[in-house]
Design an enzyme around this catalytic site. Sequence first.
Site, short mmCIF file in Angstrom:
data_model
loop_
_atom_site.label_atom_id
_atom_site.label_comp_id
_atom_site.label_asym_id
_atom_site.label_seq_id
_atom_site.Cartn_x
_atom_site.Cartn_y
_atom_site.Cartn_z
N LEU A 1 0.85 -1.19 0.00
CA LEU A 1 0.00 0.00 0.00
C LEU A 1 0.88 1.24 0.00
O LEU A 1 1.96 1.25 0.61
CB LEU A 1 -0.91 0.03 1.23
CG LEU A 1 -1.87 -1.15 1.44
CD1 LEU A 1 -2.70 -0.92 2.70
CD2 LEU A 1 -2.77 -1.34 0.24
N ASP A 2 0.41 2.29 -0.66
CA ASP A 2 1.12 3.56 -0.60
C ASP A 2 1.18 4.04 0.84
O ASP A 2 0.33 3.68 1.67
CB ASP A 2 0.41 4.61 -1.46
CG ASP A 2 0.37 4.22 -2.93
OD1 ASP A 2 1.29 3.54 -3.39
OD2 ASP A 2 -0.61 4.61 -3.61
N LYS A 3 2.13 4.91 1.13
CA LYS A 3 2.32 5.42 2.49
C LYS A 3 1.03 5.98 3.07
O LYS A 3 0.69 5.72 4.22
CB LYS A 3 3.42 6.49 2.49
CG LYS A 3 3.69 7.09 3.86
CD LYS A 3 4.82 8.11 3.80
CE LYS A 3 5.09 8.71 5.18
NZ LYS A 3 6.20 9.69 5.14
N ARG B 1 -5.53 5.02 -7.98
CA ARG B 1 -5.43 6.47 -8.02
C ARG B 1 -5.31 7.00 -9.45
O ARG B 1 -5.95 7.99 -9.82
CB ARG B 1 -4.25 6.92 -7.16
CG ARG B 1 -4.38 6.51 -5.70
CD ARG B 1 -3.07 6.63 -4.93
NE ARG B 1 -2.58 7.99 -4.89
CZ ARG B 1 -1.36 8.32 -4.49
NH1 ARG B 1 -0.49 7.38 -4.15
NH2 ARG B 1 -1.00 9.60 -4.46
#
Length: 303
Positions: free
Chosen positions: A135-137, A235
């Site tokens: 997962l992205d930060k 996104r």
Amino acid sequence: MNNTPLTYTAGAQDENTFLRDLLASKLLLSHSLVVRLKHQNKIQVNGQLVHTNYRLQAGDFVTINIDLSEENNIIPESIPLDIVYEDEDFVAVNKPAGMSIHPSRLGGTGTLANAVTYHWQGLGRNILFRPINRLDKDTSGLVLIGKSQFAHQGIFNQLKQHKIDRRYIALVERALTRDHGHIDQPIARPDANKRRRIVHPAGQAATTHYQVLDRYPDHTLLSLKLETGRTHQIRVHLSYIGHPVSGDLLYGFASPLIKRQALHADRIRFTHPRSGKEVILDIPLAQDMQTAVDYLGNQSINR
């Protein structure tokens, strides 16, 4: 918590089968893993070490000790963990927004890898950190981590075959008119020195499925399912169709509702490579996203 060995009792159908073939076809072990197991003397038949060219006889009892010697160079760090699930092969964590999965440099700290390594150290284990999904930060939610090469390989095979159900919840800008659909657009990285990705014909194939959960005057709450796992896929795709994730500064714009991209991984469903049983992990929406959704719901009621 040590790994229980994998076991298999040969039947009449396995008579004269090479052990190496059984390891691949019945226990689904990769060639690279079998090589490591051989070098560390982890493969036995009837309690005796054997070569993988051994021909099986009916009734032979095969034992594979998958607890290989390995070294984790991540610095253990005492960081609170929200552990959703753990067994001898996997641990699943509800990652908060603002935490990176892995250090960006040698000796880095403050990441999920540091926290999980500390947790494993408390169990007396020094094993590699193998995240199965990333997962992205600033994306919150479920991260599944394999405790061995066997566990990671078993899930990776399911990922390649699109057999793992990964679901996300996103709050996006503007009202989406269709109740459900999919975005099938290739994703490319035009500049290797920049994080941003774009939809481009020369990119890698990527498919995202979406379902509307709720609508508000200027926002939509979506459930999303990934068929592929490209970096920033959700996104990029949502921005491409004109509905960027709320608060996404890279692919959209700032939002007064939330201080990060409103994206949360709320479900993982997979087949356990050891037991063959289905595992379903669900977690509630992150609190900051729930607060934003509640606010929009109240605003809609009061209009």
